[in-house]
Design a protein around this motif. Structure first.
Motif, short mmCIF file in Angstrom:
data_model
loop_
_atom_site.label_atom_id
_atom_site.label_comp_id
_atom_site.label_asym_id
_atom_site.label_seq_id
_atom_site.Cartn_x
_atom_site.Cartn_y
_atom_site.Cartn_z
N SER B 63 -11.72 124.47 61.32
CA SER B 63 -12.79 123.53 61.64
C SER B 63 -13.50 123.05 60.38
O SER B 63 -13.90 121.88 60.29
CB SER B 63 -13.82 124.17 62.56
OG SER B 63 -13.20 124.61 63.74
N GLN B 67 -14.23 119.31 59.29
CA GLN B 67 -15.58 118.79 59.03
C GLN B 67 -15.66 118.16 57.65
O GLN B 67 -16.34 117.14 57.46
CB GLN B 67 -16.62 119.91 59.15
CG GLN B 67 -16.91 120.31 60.59
CD GLN B 67 -17.58 121.66 60.71
OE1 GLN B 67 -18.03 122.22 59.72
NE2 GLN B 67 -17.62 122.19 61.92
N ILE B 72 -18.90 115.75 57.76
CA ILE B 72 -20.02 116.23 58.56
C ILE B 72 -20.26 117.71 58.31
O ILE B 72 -20.77 118.41 59.17
CB ILE B 72 -19.79 115.99 60.07
CG1 ILE B 72 -18.47 116.63 60.51
CG2 ILE B 72 -19.78 114.51 60.37
CD1 ILE B 72 -18.31 116.65 62.02
N LEU B 73 -19.90 118.17 57.11
CA LEU B 73 -20.16 119.57 56.78
C LEU B 73 -21.65 119.85 56.86
O LEU B 73 -22.46 118.99 56.50
CB LEU B 73 -19.71 119.85 55.35
CG LEU B 73 -18.36 120.49 55.10
CD1 LEU B 73 -18.22 120.75 53.62
CD2 LEU B 73 -18.22 121.78 55.88
N ASP B 74 -21.98 121.02 57.28
CA ASP B 74 -23.37 121.44 57.34
C ASP B 74 -23.80 121.76 55.90
O ASP B 74 -23.50 122.83 55.38
CB ASP B 74 -23.42 122.69 58.23
CG ASP B 74 -24.83 123.07 58.59
OD1 ASP B 74 -25.73 122.28 58.29
OD2 ASP B 74 -25.01 124.15 59.17
N ARG B 104 -16.58 106.83 59.34
CA ARG B 104 -16.74 107.72 60.50
C ARG B 104 -16.91 106.90 61.78
O ARG B 104 -17.69 105.95 61.81
CB ARG B 104 -18.00 108.57 60.34
CG ARG B 104 -17.81 109.78 59.49
CD ARG B 104 -18.92 110.79 59.73
NE ARG B 104 -20.21 110.30 59.25
CZ ARG B 104 -20.66 110.48 58.01
NH1 ARG B 104 -19.92 111.12 57.14
NH2 ARG B 104 -21.84 110.02 57.65
N PHE B 112 -14.87 117.26 69.84
CA PHE B 112 -15.27 118.65 69.66
C PHE B 112 -14.89 119.49 70.88
O PHE B 112 -14.56 118.97 71.95
CB PHE B 112 -16.78 118.73 69.43
CG PHE B 112 -17.21 118.02 68.20
CD1 PHE B 112 -17.10 118.63 66.96
CD2 PHE B 112 -17.73 116.73 68.26
CE1 PHE B 112 -17.50 117.96 65.81
CE2 PHE B 112 -18.13 116.06 67.11
CZ PHE B 112 -18.02 116.67 65.89
N ASP B 195 -10.73 119.09 67.69
CA ASP B 195 -10.92 120.51 67.37
C ASP B 195 -10.96 121.31 68.67
O ASP B 195 -11.98 121.34 69.35
CB ASP B 195 -12.22 120.69 66.58
CG ASP B 195 -12.34 122.09 65.99
OD1 ASP B 195 -11.52 122.96 66.34
OD2 ASP B 195 -13.26 122.30 65.17
N ASP C 204 -25.27 120.72 68.28
CA ASP C 204 -23.95 120.07 68.31
C ASP C 204 -24.04 118.57 68.51
O ASP C 204 -23.29 117.81 67.91
CB ASP C 204 -23.11 120.67 69.45
CG ASP C 204 -22.58 122.04 69.10
OD1 ASP C 204 -22.72 122.44 67.93
OD2 ASP C 204 -22.04 122.71 70.00
N ARG C 207 -24.63 116.74 65.40
CA ARG C 207 -23.39 116.66 64.62
C ARG C 207 -22.50 115.55 65.18
O ARG C 207 -21.91 114.77 64.42
CB ARG C 207 -22.68 118.02 64.70
CG ARG C 207 -21.51 118.13 63.76
CD ARG C 207 -20.77 119.44 63.98
NE ARG C 207 -20.33 119.54 65.38
CZ ARG C 207 -19.77 120.63 65.90
NH1 ARG C 207 -19.60 121.70 65.17
NH2 ARG C 207 -19.39 120.64 67.15
N ALA C 211 -20.99 112.33 63.36
CA ALA C 211 -19.54 112.07 63.36
C ALA C 211 -19.23 110.68 63.91
O ALA C 211 -18.19 110.12 63.61
CB ALA C 211 -18.83 113.13 64.18
#
Ligand SMILES: Nc1ncnc2c1ncn2[C@@H]1O[C@H](COP(=O)(O)OP(=O)(O)OP(=O)(O)O)[C@@H](O)[C@H]1O
Ligand code: SF4
Ligand SMILES: [Mg+2]
Lengths: 330, 341, 307
Positions: B63, B67, B72-74, B104, B112, B195, C204, C207, C211
């Motif tokens: 994952s 990402q 979109i990495l944290d 994106r 997800f 994912d 989520d 996020r 995305a």
């Protein structure tokens, strides 16, 4: 409305719908905002293991947290001066010399004199006892009464719960300061006890709600279900499995509330219904001084500073403990 | 090591059919407890219309790689520390934030695992679908509403015209995942990263959702990166497989070859751990030991503490990706032995 | 929905009765209304007995309560210490306190939410730490101390505002008192918003919004804030009642003749009709505000259904 306003539980309980008067919403999804500090799984194995590791993890965290250390030191110091004020102040807090009224600081009198010519430094030291006594006793009473009633209501549910919820709604419906004025204005006893009694009377529902919520959460945990399946009795489950977990949020909120009770005592004294002379208290001195701010700001500065620092220390202590107990926030 | 392999692969695929090429990607998480090296040199590529399945145990970095590709990495705590993500000829890591954002959703999209938490609970499904068009294409609200209905029809959500006004929690799990798919497909992107798109669903609807995804992919000729634990699905839909372990690719191969004869002991263990009809009654195989702690990845081959074939060399020398076949590579010093058995 | 509202209204009845009875009990049973009428003078026993009979003070408490409530529902709130009907006091005091509350709520919304959003999105940065520390300090100092200090600072030293409020209490004079009244809630709103924003930042669906390639502004406003502010809005709603009841201190400092001021006078003079009358209205406001908040909650969060 004004549950003794406590800005520091971040509303995680307060916000859940029905937290106000009445209750009665269902969250269709499970995202109700409860403070779930209880470790998720558990199941078999050593059933008493889980809660202990929660506390020891928290302790390891706290020892490294400077905020915790500083506030703990302040509180220890306070307890010390409330027990033995004479060690740090050799004068008599009641001794007045009117010729020196409102004078600023001088040799041997670092904080100056108050309106009646009493030494402000000595009064600040001696005043700690009343404030700490009110805070500690009120908190103990609130925590014991609140967690007993709330915990039982949460554990047994049903009628118990319904009645308790309505009763606590009634108490929530009375603004604290207003209740204090009405209740205390008719009492002539000048010790700290009526004030403490009043705070317990109006404060317990706050803790009861939190205890109720966390008992309900803990009750649904796997290891509690497992203990029940193994035939453990109510008393054993409550004391051994639920109490250690449900206690965490109660202790956090209780610590923070202790600070707010100290502040509330000052406000009640300001309104003339709190502590009364000859009791020496910060609250009394602050309210005497606040109308004199134009002439003698030092009279306000020192007792108000001491009180605020005390309240701050308790709030920060509670905050630090909460952060340590709540891994979600890291 | 891996760069050699890359050069080799590029030589083999000179045409510009390569859609995405991830090269030597490194990602780390700087946490309180230390630096977790979640991705340590991942290489894989996806061509137009191709499906790449990414396999690997929990925590192997599947994952996180996805990402990083999506951007979109944290971050913090996550940082891309090295590598390239070449998408349609451009290295995404060199783009500015605004350019990256425009890629994106429009050019690449992600589906997800948990559609319930991944959809906004307080906005209607129609609003969430429609905002793809209003923000990326400047479409009017009204037109975007019509588009949303159209999309929902396309992913075969019944009574789309009414349901477009409903909220995510009013949908069943399967229907919610269809909404996610519709959202990813909205702007007909060239690459979709899914994912574990069916893991959270009932077994009965898993196949339907997977079929829908595969069908749409064919129709739109999209590249698909499918992260999954379901080896059955992989056999059905994937063209290529990439197996990850401790943040690295340990084996890549065309799907039929890998099932026939794995070239890495970890892949072998993975394949042996799925129940098969012809082995009914036999005990299930499980790879022994635990995945490595990413704060302290073992030296040499990261798999060596768990590998039945490990020897001294494995504990000191990191195996490069050895070329095994035309489009096949394995990061095992003894791949020949593994393959030969 | 209609049925839910009716059920909630019915649930409010016992709470209303309980709260008002509790206050009634405290005022009538603990104090001595007759002695209060005479102040320091000792009343002549015969007169006292007549007054007791007139006020039904010899009846059991529940009966007195019922008589009192009966009068209230006929619009008769009794007579205040200065001979005015309590209804007149109510009519002059409530608008002032409502104005004061509006000012306080505006402060909560504008400053509290802004600070909360900024700190929640910049968790751990200096601005976050600074704002948090400030909220802690604000709640640690008793409100009346801050009230006097600000009054001295802005009213006496800097002369930006007048130190006390004129009897008509227009909005512009209520800015400083409104701020003082709001302070504790302001700290609460800041922290509540901060926690909520920080929690939702990692959600989520945020996020997903990123995305989708939505512009950052839209991610923040439409997805992050729309969700994070639900608990904040509901808190501010319930706070309306708390502020009105808590205005006693503020109104005393700035000499504002609102609800808190009248209540304080009523209590000091042991005038039961004033106290019980004002409290009854306050409890009603509080209960209705809570009901509205619950309904608002369901509007803001579609997952909530009326049960
Ligand atoms: N936000 C984060 N902060 C810190 N560490 C993270 C974060 N996200 C991922 N990691 C670390 O990166 C590692 C790889 O995680 P990743 O989610 O990529 O695993 P995965 O292969 O997708 O596993 P799964 O099959 O369970 O989804 C994990 O071990 C985790 O510790
Ligand atoms: S390199 Fe050695 S340890 Fe690694 S997979 Fe191959 S045989 Fe096993
Ligand atoms: Mg994953």
């Amino acid at each position: 409305m004004p549950e003794p306003q406590n800005p520091f539980d971040d509303g995680r309980q307060a916000v859940a719908p029905g937290g106000g008067a009445g209750g009665g919403f269902d969250l269709a999804a499970e995202e109700a905002g409860t403070l779930d500090k209880v470790p998720g799984q558990g199941g078999g194995g050593d059933l008493s293991e889980k809660p202990r590791s929660l506390w020891s993890d928290a302790w390891r965290d706290l020892r490294r947290n400077p905020i915790f250390i500083i506030s703990a030191l302040i509180i220890l110091f306070l307890i010390f001066i409330s027990l033995w004020p004479g060690v740090l102040a050799s004068q008599d807090p009641l001794q007045a010399d009117l010729s020196k009224a409102q004078q600023g600081s001088g040799p041997g009198h670092p904080f100056g004199y108050d309106q009646q010519g009493r030494d402000v430094y000595t009064r600040v030291i001696y005043g700690a006892r009343a404030s700490v006594t009110v805070g500690v006793c009120a908190t103990l009473g609130v925590v014991i009464l609140g967690s007993a009633l709330g915990g039982l209501a949460g554990y047994f549910g049903g009628w118990w719960d319904a009645i308790l919820s309505r009763i606590s709604d009634v108490f929530f419906g009375i603004p604290v300061i207003l209740g204090g004025l009405v209740f205390l204005s008719v009492i002539t006893n000048s010790t700290v006890w009526p004030v403490v009694g009043f705070m317990i009377l109006l404060g317990w529902p706050q803790i009861a709600r939190i205890a109720r919520g966390s008992v309900i959460t803990a009750k649904q945990n796997d290891y509690v279900q497992a203990a029940r399946a193994l035939g453990a009795g109510n008393k054993r489950i409550l004391l051994r499995h639920i109490a250690p977990n449900a206690l965490a949020p109660v202790i956090v909120v209780g610590t923070i509330a202790l600070g707010t009770y100290i502040s509330l005592e000052a406000t009640l004294s300001y309104l003339g219904v709190g502590l009364r002379p000859p009791t020496v208290s910060w609250g009394i001195d602050i309210s005497d001084a606040s109308s004199q701010i134009r002439n003698a700001p030092h009279m306000l500065l020192w007792p108000a500073g001491a009180l605020s620092l005390t309240v701050l220390a308790f709030i920060m202590l509670g905050d630090a403990v909460r952060d340590a107990l709540d891994p979600k926030l890291r | 090591m891996s760069t050699e392999y890359l050069a080799a692969e590029q030589a083999r695929t000179p045409d510009s059919g390569v859609l995405l090429d991830v090269r030597d990607l490194h990602v780390e998480f700087r946490t309180r407890d230390g630096v977790a090296k979640a991705v340590n040199g991942v290489n894989y590529s996806v061509a137009e219309g191709e499906t790449l399945a990414v396999l690997g145990e929990s925590g192997s970095g599947k994952s996180v790689t996805a990402q990083a590709i999506m951007g979109i990495l944290d971050s913090p705590p996550g940082f891309v520390t090295k590598g390239e993500i070449v998408f349609q000829g451009r290295d995404l890591l060199k783009l500015g934030a605004e350019e990256r954002r425009k890629v994106r959703g429009a050019k690449m999209a992600m589906i997800f695992q948990d559609a319930l938490s991944s959809l906004n609970p307080v906005l209607t499904v129609g609003e969430q679908l429609g905002e793809m068009f209003t923000t990326h294409q400047g479409m009017s609200k009204k037109d975007s509403r019509a588009k949303a209905v159209e999309l929902m029809d396309r992913v075969r959500i019944p009574a789309a015209a009414e349901r477009v006004k409903q909220y995510p929690h009013q949908f069943s799990g399967g229907m919610r995942q269809r909404v996610m798919i519709a959202m990813a497909m909205a702007l007909e992107p060239d690459l979709i990263i899914a994912d574990e798109p069916t893991t959270a669903l009932d077994v009965t609807v898993q196949a339907q959702v997977m079929d829908l995804l595969a069908e749409l992919q064919r129709e739109l000729n999209m590249g698909l990166i499918l992260i999954t634990h379901d080896l059955g699905v992989v056999a059905d839909v994937a063209d290529k497989i990439a197996v990850m372990y401790a943040g690295r690719i340990v084996e890549t191969a065309p799907v039929h070859e890998i099932y026939k004869a794995p070239a890495h002991p970890y892949t072998k263990g993975l394949l042996q751990s799925i129940p098969r009809l012809d082995q009914k009654g036999q005990e299930l195989y499980a790879i022994k030991g635990l995945p490595p702690n990413l704060l302290r990845i073992p030296p040499g081959c990261a798999f060596n503490p768990r590998c039945p074939q490990a020897r001294d060399r494995c504990r000191t020398e990191v195996p490069p990706l050895y070329e095994v076949g035309p489009v096949r590579a394995s990061a095992c010093h003894y791949w020949k032995e593994t393959l030969g058995e | 929905m209609g049925r839910y509202v009716i059920r909630r209204l019915l649930q409010m009845i016992p709470v209303f009765i309980g709260s008002t009875f509790l206050i009634f009990f405290m005022v009538y049973a603990l104090g001595d209304p007759v002695a209060a009428l005479f102040g320091d003078r000792a009343p002549d026993p015969a007169t006292a007995a007549r007054i007791r009979a007139d006020l039904h003070l010899n009846d059991p408490l529940w009966k007195q309560y019922l008589l009192y409530m009966g009068n209230i529902f006929r619009g008769d709130f009794g007579t205040a210490f200065n001979g005015q009907p309590v209804t007149e006091l109510l009519r002059s005091a409530y608008p002032i306190t409502i104005r004061l509350t509006i000012v306080a709520i505006l402060f909560e919304i504008v400053i509290g939410i802004t600070l909360g959003v900024v700190t929640g999105m910049k968790r751990g940065r200096p601005i976050d730490t600074g704002a948090l520390l400030l909220t802690l300090i604000v709640v640690s100092i008793p409100t009346f101390v801050i009230g006097y200090v600000l009054q001295y600072l802005f009213g006496v030293k800097l002369k930006w505002v007048s130190p006390s409020v004129s009897p008509s209490a227009p909005f512009n004079e209520l800015i400083l008192p409104g701020l003082v009244l709001a302070l504790v809630s302001l700290a609460y709103v800041t922290r509540l918003t901060r926690t909520s924003v920080a929690e939702n930042t990692r959600a989520d669906y945020v996020r997903t919004a990123v995305a989708k390639g939505l512009p950052r502004r839209r991610v923040v406003v439409r997805h992050l804030l729309r969700n994070s502010l639900i608990p904040v809005v509901t808190f501010i709603g319930t706070d309306i009642g708390a502020l009105m009841g808590g205005a006693i201190v503020t109104e005393r400092i700035y000499n504002i003749h609102g609800v808190g001021f009248q209540l304080y006078q009523g209590i000091l003079r042991n005038n039961a009709p004033t106290v019980v009358g004002f409290v009854t209205i306050l409890v009603l406001v509080f209960l209705l505000a809570n009901l509205l908040v619950d309904l608002l909650y369901a509007v803001l969060d579609p997952r909530i259904r009326y049960a």
